[in-house]
Motif scaffolding. Sequence first.
Motif, short mmCIF file in Angstrom:
data_model
loop_
_atom_site.label_atom_id
_atom_site.label_comp_id
_atom_site.label_asym_id
_atom_site.label_seq_id
_atom_site.Cartn_x
_atom_site.Cartn_y
_atom_site.Cartn_z
N UNK A 19 -13.69 11.26 -9.39
CA UNK A 19 -12.48 11.40 -9.50
C UNK A 19 -11.67 12.72 -8.92
N UNK A 20 -12.29 13.73 -8.86
CA UNK A 20 -11.71 14.96 -8.51
C UNK A 20 -11.77 15.15 -6.87
N UNK A 21 -12.44 14.29 -6.18
CA UNK A 21 -12.52 14.32 -4.83
C UNK A 21 -11.32 13.38 -4.26
N UNK A 22 -10.33 13.06 -4.86
CA UNK A 22 -9.46 12.11 -4.24
C UNK A 22 -7.92 12.93 -4.00
N UNK A 23 -7.64 13.94 -3.68
CA UNK A 23 -6.59 14.82 -3.29
C UNK A 23 -5.64 14.84 -4.26
N UNK A 50 4.80 11.51 1.13
CA UNK A 50 4.21 10.49 1.95
C UNK A 50 3.09 10.88 2.89
N UNK A 51 2.67 12.25 2.51
CA UNK A 51 1.30 12.55 3.36
C UNK A 51 -0.06 12.02 2.54
N UNK A 52 0.22 11.59 1.13
CA UNK A 52 -0.82 11.30 0.38
C UNK A 52 -1.77 10.17 1.06
N UNK A 53 -2.91 10.19 1.15
CA UNK A 53 -3.76 8.85 1.58
C UNK A 53 -5.08 8.52 0.70
N UNK A 54 -5.17 9.51 -0.36
CA UNK A 54 -6.37 9.32 -1.17
C UNK A 54 -5.56 9.65 -2.78
N UNK A 55 -5.68 8.87 -3.57
CA UNK A 55 -5.31 9.22 -4.92
C UNK A 55 -6.09 8.57 -5.89
N UNK A 56 -6.10 9.28 -7.06
CA UNK A 56 -6.74 8.67 -8.50
C UNK A 56 -5.79 8.60 -9.48
N UNK A 57 -5.92 7.65 -10.47
CA UNK A 57 -4.75 7.32 -11.07
C UNK A 57 -5.16 6.58 -12.57
N UNK A 58 -4.84 7.49 -13.59
CA UNK A 58 -5.12 6.93 -15.06
C UNK A 58 -3.69 6.43 -15.60
N UNK A 72 2.47 0.68 -3.66
CA UNK A 72 2.17 1.67 -3.14
C UNK A 72 0.68 1.58 -2.51
N UNK A 73 -0.09 0.69 -3.05
CA UNK A 73 -1.44 0.54 -2.61
C UNK A 73 -1.66 0.35 -1.08
N UNK A 74 -0.75 -0.14 -0.44
CA UNK A 74 -1.18 -0.09 1.10
C UNK A 74 -1.01 0.94 1.82
N UNK A 75 -0.50 2.16 1.05
CA UNK A 75 -0.26 3.52 1.71
C UNK A 75 -1.87 4.37 1.50
N UNK A 76 -2.61 3.89 0.71
CA UNK A 76 -3.83 4.70 0.44
C UNK A 76 -5.07 4.07 1.29
#
Length: 287
Positions: A19-23, A50-58, A72-76
Motif C-alpha cells: 500500500x505504501x507505494x501508491x503515492x 489533479x496530479x494524483x494518478x496512484x492512490x490507496x484507499x481505506x 474518480x476511478x477513471x483518473x487513476x
Amino acid sequence: MPLKFEDYKELTYGSFTYRCNYQAFLYGEATDIGGGTVTKEEIDIIAEHPGLDRISVAGLHQDTFDYFVHTYGHRFKAIYFFKNKTVADLSALAELENIEVIGYFLNQRADKLWNMSGNKRLKMLEISDFSRLKDFSGIETAPALEALEFGNKIWARTVLDNVPNMSGARLKYVSYNADIGLDNTYRLLQAPDLKKLNFAKNAYPVEFVAWICSNYPGLEGFCLKPYVEFDDGSGFITGKRKPHFSDINNEKDKKKVDKAVRRFEEMKEKVRGLSFAEIVGIIDRAV
C-alpha cells in the motif's frame, strides 16, 4: 486531512502489493485497525489534487466504493483498496478502462470477481484475504493481465474451488499463498507466457513440484527448487509434509538436504514427459 502523501515508487511485480507505494493514502477521520469509514465528503478531497494518478484507499463501504469508482476511478492508473472489507459487489471496477494496477487487501463480503474485459490496460492484480471468494472466474477476461498475486497475507490460507482456463491469458507472473488444488494449478500453468510461479514450499507433494520443473523448464520461482534456504542457514525441504532443517552448515542437516536434492533430481527424470493425468495418478497412489 484524510489524504496522506507517501513515497512515489515504481510499481513492479514485486512492489505493487504494498500500500505504501501508491503515492497517496485516502482514509477517513473515523479510521481504525479494521479500516474504519471514509465519507463521500472526504473522498472529494481528490478533486483538489489533479496530479494524483496512484492512490490507496481505506474505509469504503458499498455506497462509497461505488461513488469513489464512478466519480474518480477513471483518473487513476493504479488503485490499492486497503481494508475495505464490507464491499460485496465489485462490478463497478469493470468500467475502469485506464487502470493498470489494482490491489485489494481484506474483504469479507465479496464472493465473486468482475468481468475484466473492459479493463483493457490492467497489467497487475492482487486479491488478498477474501474470506468468501472461492471462484476466480473473471481473471481470464482481462486482456492485458501480466501479474497476479492472491491468497492470504494475514489469515489462514485461502481455498479456491475454481480457477478458470487460462490458456488464452497473457500472464507472466503468478504468486499465491492459497490452497487451489492440482487441477486449478494446472490451469494456471496453461498460460502460454508464464515465466515465474511462486507458491508455498509445502503446498504440493514433491512429485508434483518435480513434474512442474521437469515439464515447464523455462519456469522460475523460489518454490521450484528441492529446498529453500534462509539467511541464517535454516530452511525447508520442498514438498508437503517435508521437514525443516536448522542449519545447512551442520553435517546432519547438510546430509538431509543433499539427499533431498538427489531424490528431487531423480524424480524430475522419472516424471519427465508425463501428462497431468499421469502425475495425478502417481500422487493418488502414493497417498
